[in-house]
Design a protein around this motif. Structure first.
Motif, mmCIF file in Angstrom:
data_model
loop_
_atom_site.group_PDB
_atom_site.id
_atom_site.type_symbol
_atom_site.label_atom_id
_atom_site.label_comp_id
_atom_site.label_asym_id
_atom_site.label_seq_id
_atom_site.Cartn_x
_atom_site.Cartn_y
_atom_site.Cartn_z
ATOM 1 N N ASP A 30 0.843 -1.195 0.000
ATOM 2 C CA ASP A 30 0.000 0.000 0.000
ATOM 3 C C ASP A 30 0.881 1.250 0.000
ATOM 4 O O ASP A 30 2.116 1.157 0.037
ATOM 5 N N PHE A 31 0.262 2.435 -0.040
ATOM 6 C CA PHE A 31 1.041 3.663 -0.225
ATOM 7 C C PHE A 31 1.952 3.960 0.971
ATOM 8 O O PHE A 31 2.983 4.617 0.834
ATOM 9 N N ALA A 32 1.575 3.450 2.156
ATOM 10 C CA ALA A 32 2.397 3.670 3.352
ATOM 11 C C ALA A 32 3.543 2.674 3.451
ATOM 12 O O ALA A 32 4.370 2.758 4.364
ATOM 13 N N GLY A 33 3.587 1.714 2.512
ATOM 14 C CA GLY A 33 4.661 0.729 2.522
ATOM 15 C C GLY A 33 4.298 -0.572 3.200
ATOM 16 O O GLY A 33 5.131 -1.479 3.302
ATOM 17 N N ASN A 34 3.054 -0.709 3.675
ATOM 18 C CA ASN A 34 2.615 -1.945 4.324
ATOM 19 C C ASN A 34 2.315 -3.020 3.281
ATOM 20 O O ASN A 34 1.820 -2.722 2.189
ATOM 21 N N LYS A 35 2.595 -4.271 3.636
ATOM 22 C CA LYS A 35 2.315 -5.386 2.743
ATOM 23 C C LYS A 35 0.869 -5.852 2.916
ATOM 24 O O LYS A 35 0.377 -5.962 4.041
ATOM 25 N N VAL A 36 0.209 -6.100 1.799
ATOM 26 C CA VAL A 36 -1.183 -6.559 1.805
ATOM 27 C C VAL A 36 -1.260 -7.828 0.965
ATOM 28 O O VAL A 36 -0.927 -7.813 -0.221
ATOM 29 N N SER A 37 -1.686 -8.927 1.584
ATOM 30 C CA SER A 37 -1.818 -10.182 0.836
ATOM 31 C C SER A 37 -3.282 -10.428 0.512
ATOM 32 O O SER A 37 -4.180 -10.025 1.263
ATOM 33 N N THR A 38 -3.517 -11.097 -0.599
ATOM 34 C CA THR A 38 -4.899 -11.423 -0.969
ATOM 35 C C THR A 38 -5.509 -12.381 0.051
ATOM 36 O O THR A 38 -6.706 -12.320 0.331
ATOM 37 N N GLY A 39 -4.672 -13.238 0.637
ATOM 38 C CA GLY A 39 -5.168 -14.190 1.633
ATOM 39 C C GLY A 39 -5.705 -13.513 2.881
ATOM 40 O O GLY A 39 -6.599 -14.043 3.552
ATOM 41 N N SER A 40 -5.190 -12.320 3.199
ATOM 42 C CA SER A 40 -5.630 -11.605 4.408
ATOM 43 C C SER A 40 -7.045 -11.056 4.267
ATOM 44 O O SER A 40 -7.643 -10.619 5.256
ATOM 45 N N ILE A 98 -14.224 -9.857 -2.788
ATOM 46 C CA ILE A 98 -13.202 -8.944 -3.315
ATOM 47 C C ILE A 98 -13.429 -8.730 -4.807
ATOM 48 O O ILE A 98 -13.582 -9.696 -5.562
ATOM 49 N N LEU A 99 -13.438 -7.475 -5.207
ATOM 50 C CA LEU A 99 -13.381 -7.159 -6.636
ATOM 51 C C LEU A 99 -11.970 -6.676 -6.929
ATOM 52 O O LEU A 99 -11.557 -5.607 -6.470
ATOM 53 N N ILE A 100 -11.207 -7.482 -7.650
ATOM 54 C CA ILE A 100 -9.844 -7.098 -8.030
ATOM 55 C C ILE A 100 -9.915 -6.282 -9.313
ATOM 56 O O ILE A 100 -10.504 -6.711 -10.306
ATOM 57 N N ASP A 101 -9.314 -5.089 -9.272
ATOM 58 C CA ASP A 101 -9.296 -4.194 -10.431
ATOM 59 C C ASP A 101 -7.849 -3.766 -10.669
ATOM 60 O O ASP A 101 -7.286 -2.988 -9.909
ATOM 61 N N ASP A 137 -19.179 -4.005 5.113
ATOM 62 C CA ASP A 137 -17.848 -4.396 5.585
ATOM 63 C C ASP A 137 -17.429 -5.763 5.057
ATOM 64 O O ASP A 137 -16.342 -6.254 5.380
ATOM 65 N N ASP A 138 -18.306 -6.389 4.248
ATOM 66 C CA ASP A 138 -17.963 -7.696 3.675
ATOM 67 C C ASP A 138 -17.662 -7.599 2.180
ATOM 68 O O ASP A 138 -17.672 -8.596 1.461
ATOM 69 N N PHE A 139 -17.398 -6.379 1.703
ATOM 70 C CA PHE A 139 -17.039 -6.182 0.299
ATOM 71 C C PHE A 139 -15.915 -5.162 0.206
ATOM 72 O O PHE A 139 -15.920 -4.145 0.908
ATOM 73 N N VAL A 140 -14.940 -5.441 -0.661
ATOM 74 C CA VAL A 140 -13.830 -4.513 -0.847
ATOM 75 C C VAL A 140 -13.364 -4.545 -2.301
ATOM 76 O O VAL A 140 -13.381 -5.601 -2.944
ATOM 77 N N VAL A 141 -12.995 -3.374 -2.811
ATOM 78 C CA VAL A 141 -12.350 -3.294 -4.123
ATOM 79 C C VAL A 141 -10.846 -3.249 -3.884
ATOM 80 O O VAL A 141 -10.338 -2.320 -3.250
ATOM 81 N N LEU A 142 -10.145 -4.280 -4.350
ATOM 82 C CA LEU A 142 -8.686 -4.297 -4.277
ATOM 83 C C LEU A 142 -8.177 -3.668 -5.569
ATOM 84 O O LEU A 142 -8.152 -4.302 -6.621
ATOM 85 N N SER A 143 -7.806 -2.397 -5.478
ATOM 86 C CA SER A 143 -7.403 -1.616 -6.651
ATOM 87 C C SER A 143 -5.884 -1.692 -6.793
ATOM 88 O O SER A 143 -5.148 -1.146 -5.971
ATOM 89 N N ILE A 144 -5.424 -2.374 -7.845
ATOM 90 C CA ILE A 144 -3.995 -2.662 -8.009
ATOM 91 C C ILE A 144 -3.427 -1.829 -9.154
ATOM 92 O O ILE A 144 -3.813 -1.998 -10.314
ATOM 93 N N LEU A 197 -10.225 -7.677 -14.312
ATOM 94 C CA LEU A 197 -11.247 -7.670 -13.264
ATOM 95 C C LEU A 197 -11.573 -9.097 -12.844
ATOM 96 O O LEU A 197 -11.830 -9.955 -13.690
ATOM 97 N N LEU A 198 -11.569 -9.324 -11.540
ATOM 98 C CA LEU A 198 -11.811 -10.662 -11.019
ATOM 99 C C LEU A 198 -12.609 -10.552 -9.723
ATOM 100 O O LEU A 198 -12.266 -9.754 -8.841
ATOM 101 N N LEU A 199 -13.668 -11.344 -9.621
ATOM 102 C CA LEU A 199 -14.517 -11.328 -8.428
ATOM 103 C C LEU A 199 -14.233 -12.573 -7.592
ATOM 104 O O LEU A 199 -14.275 -13.696 -8.104
ATOM 105 N N ILE A 200 -13.943 -12.366 -6.303
ATOM 106 C CA ILE A 200 -13.560 -13.447 -5.391
ATOM 107 C C ILE A 200 -14.606 -13.572 -4.289
ATOM 108 O O ILE A 200 -15.067 -12.564 -3.741
ATOM 109 N N ASP A 201 -14.985 -14.816 -3.954
ATOM 110 C CA ASP A 201 -15.993 -14.998 -2.903
ATOM 111 C C ASP A 201 -15.351 -14.949 -1.511
ATOM 112 O O ASP A 201 -14.133 -14.775 -1.371
ATOM 113 N N LYS A 202 -16.166 -15.116 -0.491
ATOM 114 C CA LYS A 202 -15.690 -14.957 0.890
ATOM 115 C C LYS A 202 -14.735 -16.068 1.317
ATOM 116 O O LYS A 202 -13.999 -15.920 2.294
ATOM 117 N N GLN A 203 -14.741 -17.182 0.585
ATOM 118 C CA GLN A 203 -13.841 -18.295 0.908
ATOM 119 C C GLN A 203 -12.491 -18.174 0.190
ATOM 120 O O GLN A 203 -11.649 -19.068 0.272
#
Length: 495
Positions: free
Chosen positions: A359-369, A375-378, A406-413, A462-468
């Motif tokens: 992320d912009f602050a330098g923190n690592k973000v994994s898709t598994g987290s 998740i909508l990956i864009d 709170d159960d939906f997020v756009v992961l903007s890459i 664009l890829l849509l990922i379920d809660k699992q």
């Protein structure tokens, strides 16, 4: 002195050898130069969208070129070199959102073509001249044959079972006349022998029209009666070999023909069975046993790479997954084999590849987290027009209906090369928004492990990922907002 003469002789022989055999010569690229003539009251053309499909392609994942004309309307571009014919699609873009497709054309390495686009208030036309122009100019002429045949189904009332034999006698006459007209057009243009055949296969496919008419008849309730179904079956079997092309390796360069062959196989199964649908295993068996390798490659790749092809065949996830494994062994062209593998990785229910971004602050973000959320990956990049169009549509028509969940997020890459470019894209508001989870590939772009695993070479991806943490749907930026919203809501409701 003798040694100097010997040196000159060697150089001369080398020059002659290079000239005769092309050794050391530069590979030619197709060249296009043109001008846009905009008439009074017509919307200006902002840019040209060129989609380029490599030889043996199945019209998926093209290489995209955006061409910006100068103030005087002039433009020029080159396309990649291939020794075999490729495919190019040209679209004009007005006001950054109005797309007009001018045509789809064969491209050869020696082409040096002049393109004149005339932009009228309610019509955009194109003309070609120069070396190799004949195969471009002929396309509009052949389109007229398709238009002439559009009303046959309704004019003859083919959907009504009365006087069946008489109607199809008329159909046979119409097809014969259309074939004669097509032959006259083809003979009027200066096409080489191979290009003549390819243009014949790819454009104004009259046999494909015949297939469509019969299939449209077969799904009408009146033709579910056994007697009518038998008449249709007899007629189809009598003429199917007459109304078809003999197998030819050149067909592998003709993607529209491959699609029509795929439909013919499916129709053949339906007409000769008591079912309204074709089974994918029967389809695959015919492809493998009745078509040569050159055509089989495309038919198998089209089957597994096209949701449209799969939607018309009876199957289940287990059978489909098994056939995809077999299909990769049965396809001899590496990039088509790879395309099947890529589709398999993106199949519904597959585990998402666990990748790490920053992320912009330098923190690592994994898709598994992010497991536990939909998740909508864009994946986007600065300068990508389609990325900006998708983001604008999403923010206006989809985000307001999901805001606060709170159960939906756009992961903007961001796929940009530098953090500064990513920052520029975020601040512009064209490609992403602050409420998204904004991350970066650390400048790896398409070499990032996530992009390499899914063989991503375009944006937006664009890829849509379920809660699992499993793939729910692979999305296209061209689908409607309602379709995307429905998919997201389905994923939110699934356990």
């Amino acid at each position: 002195m003798k040694s100097i003469r010997t040196l000159y002789t060697c150089l001369l022989l080398a020059f002659i050898s290079n000239s005769l055999y092309g050794i050391g010569t530069l590979k030619k690229q197709p060249i296009f130069k043109g001008n846009i003539k905009t008439l009074k009251e017509a919307r200006p053309i902002d840019s040209l969208l060129i989609q380029f499909y490599r030889p043996n392609s199945i019209l998926t994942d093209p290489e995209v070129f955006w061409i910006k004309p100068g103030k005087n309307g002039h433009f020029s571009f080159k396309l990649p070199y291939y020794s075999k014919p490729a495919i190019m699609s040209i679209q004009t873009v007005q006001q950054k959102k109005l797309f007009t497709r001018l045509g789809k054309y064969f491209v050869e390495q020696d082409d040096d073509v002049n393109v004149t686009i005339t932009n009228k208030p309610h019509q955009i036309s194109v003309e070609f001249s120069g070396r190799g122009a004949s195969k471009y100019s002929i396309v509009d002429k052949l389109k007229q044959i398709d238009k002439d045949l559009e009303s046959v189904y309704s004019d003859l009332k083919l959907y009504e079972p009365d006087d069946f034999n008489s109607k199809f006698d008329k159909v046979n006459i119409i097809i014969k006349r259309a074939l004669e007209k097509k032959s006259n057009i083809l003979n009027a243009y200066n096409l080489g022998n191979e290009m003549y055949k390819m243009v014949n296969y790819e454009y104004a496919n009259i046999y494909s029209k015949w297939d469509y008419w019969l299939y449209s008849i077969s799904i009408k309730p009146t033709f579910h009666e056994q007697a009518n179904r038998l008449l249709l079956k007899q007629y189809f079997n009598k003429y199917k070999n007459i109304f078809s092309y003999e197998s030819d390796e050149l067909m592998s360069f003709c993607p529209e023909l491959i699609i029509s062959l795929s439909c013919r196989i499916r129709f053949d199964i339906i007409f000769n069975s008591n079912s309204d649908n074709a089974d994918i295993k029967d389809y695959y068996k015919i492809v493998k046993e009745e078509y040569p390798q050159s055509i089989r490659n495309q038919l198998i790749a089209w089957l597994f790479s096209s949701k449209l092809a799969l939607s018309y065949l009876n199957s289940n996830d287990t059978v489909l997954d098994s056939l995809m494994e077999v299909g990769q062994d049965d396809v001899s062209i590496p990039f088509l084999r790879q395309s099947i593998s890529d589709v398999q990785k993106l199949s519904k229910g597959k585990n998402l590849f666990n990748a790490t971004f920053t992320d912009f602050a330098g923190n690592k973000v994994s898709t598994g987290s992010l497991k536990g959320k939909v998740i909508l990956i864009d994946m986007w990049g600065v300068g990508c027009t389609n990325c900006a169009i998708f983001h604008k549509m999403f923010e206006r028509e989809i985000h307001p209906k999901l805001e606060g969940r709170d159960d939906f997020v756009v992961l903007s890459i961001s796929m940009d090369r530098t953090k500064e470019k990513w920052d520029e894209g975020m601040k512009s508001g064209f490609y992403t928004s602050p409420h998204n989870l904004n991350v970066y590939t650390d400048g790896l772009m398409f070499n990032h492990p996530f992009a390499k695993y899914y063989n991503i070479g375009y944006s937006p991806f664009l890829l849509l990922i379920d809660k699992q943490g499993k793939i729910y749907s692979s999305l296209k930026s061209t689908v409607t907002a309602n379709d995307i919203l429905n998919k997201i809501n389905e994923a939110l409701k699934s356990d």
